[in-house]
Design an enzyme around this catalytic site. Structure first.
Site, mmCIF file in Angstrom:
data_model
loop_
_atom_site.group_PDB
_atom_site.id
_atom_site.type_symbol
_atom_site.label_atom_id
_atom_site.label_comp_id
_atom_site.label_asym_id
_atom_site.label_seq_id
_atom_site.Cartn_x
_atom_site.Cartn_y
_atom_site.Cartn_z
ATOM 1 C CB SER A 27 -2.404 0.790 4.960
ATOM 2 O OG SER A 27 -2.239 -0.468 5.602
ATOM 3 C CG ASP A 85 -8.608 -4.973 6.303
ATOM 4 O OD1 ASP A 85 -7.696 -5.774 6.001
ATOM 5 O OD2 ASP A 85 -8.422 -3.483 6.585
ATOM 6 C CG HIS A 143 -5.708 -3.705 3.729
ATOM 7 N ND1 HIS A 143 -5.799 -3.029 5.124
ATOM 8 C CD2 HIS A 143 -4.625 -3.096 3.355
ATOM 9 C CE1 HIS A 143 -4.983 -2.388 5.397
ATOM 10 N NE2 HIS A 143 -4.183 -2.441 4.363
#
Length: 303
Positions: free
Chosen positions: A115, A243, A271
């Site tokens: 991320s 996502d 995600h």
């Protein structure tokens, strides 16, 4: 001095930074001289984040050492200075990485960024280009927000705001309040505590603390997308088209990637999800793929 931790017998090491602050790393030990996996976590990540445990277990199974580098204020102790971390801050990672390479000549390092940790990793790789330390054999970036503005706008409305942004904002506001007790005027604390979106928080806290004109300037200058073309180390990008944090249009075009970079953009995975296996024994395809890729470059042949 290093301190013992509960998770898998990890040990904490503190790196003093050139500006008088600190960065903590939790290490999972392994054979002396073995490859080293270094993980950069996501927003407000901790040792309990599922992907860190998964990556550590996969590294241990290969006989590697592994560590997670915490961004400032994420190791359970607020950092010393009137600042935090942000999605484009690559200096601390560079400092820790070069310290590791200097104290152990010949070490082979693979890095996984998740991320915003992936954003930091991709941006750093692009900044360094050919000058990246030779110790870094390869990198994997998972669920990267290549375009921070697009991601913030997506997360600041509708269901993503309700399900995800609210929780992130609560944690960030708590840290801001705690920091204000040591530095009462470091931001407009009353306004900051009212922030309910990334746009508001980055305008009121992230931008002024870290030298950006406003949230748009921060997003533009910190996004990793423009740096992908400059990467010269073997790098794997893993993202899912579903996502909820990242617009598919913000992903790099696989046809335009430099030779050192490959993309595996899959239809589903959410995600930092990428779940595989039976429901009662689920694992992450992305974590397994990341370690397999790094194993190939650490051994000298990209698969």
């Amino acid at each position: 001095m290093a301190r013992r931790r509960r998770f898998g017998g990890t040990t904490r090491e503190r790196f003093e930074t050139p500006d008088g602050d600190f960065v903590d790393v939790d290490w999972l030990g392994g054979p002396s001289g073995s490859p080293l996996l270094l993980v950069l976590h996501g927003l407000e990540g901790t040792l309990r984040s599922h992907y860190i445990g998964g990556l550590f277990r996969l590294a241990a199974a290969r006989g590697w050492r592994a560590g997670v580098m915490y961004f400032r204020s994420c190791s359970g102790e607020l950092n010393r200075l009137p600042r935090f971390y942000h999605s484009g801050e690559t200096g601390d990672f560079d400092h820790v990485l070069r310290r590791l390479a200097a104290r152990e000549p010949g070490v082979r390092i693979g890095v996984v960024g998740v991320s915003i940790g992936g954003n930091v990793l991709v941006k750093w790789l692009g900044e360094q280009g050919e000058d990246a330390p030779r110790a870094v054999a390869g990198a994997v970036a998972i669920s990267v927000p290549f375009d921070l503005a697009g991601c913030a706008r997506l997360m600041d409305r509708g269901l993503p705001k309700v399900l995800y942004t609210t929780s992130f904002m609560r944690s960030l506001r708590q840290k801001t309040l705690a920091k204000s007790r040591a530095f009462p005027d470091f931001v407009d604390i009353r306004a900051a505590l009212r922030a309910r979106t990334f746009a508001a928080y980055d305008r009121l806290v992230t931008a002024p603390l870290h030298g950006f004109a406003d949230e748009e300037d921060y997003w533009r200058r910190s996004s990793s997308g423009p740096y992908v073309a400059r990467i010269r180390r073997p790098t794997l990008l893993i993202s899912a088209l579903d996502d909820p944090f990242i617009p598919p249009a913000s992903l790099p075009d696989p046809r335009l990637l430099p030779p050192a970079v490959r993309a595996e953009f899959v239809p589903r995975g959410g995600h930092v999800g990428f779940v595989e296996g039976r429901p009662w024994r689920a694992t992450s395809w992305a974590e397994r793929r990341a370690v397999d890729f790094l194993a190939s470059v650490l051994d000298g042949a990209v698969c």
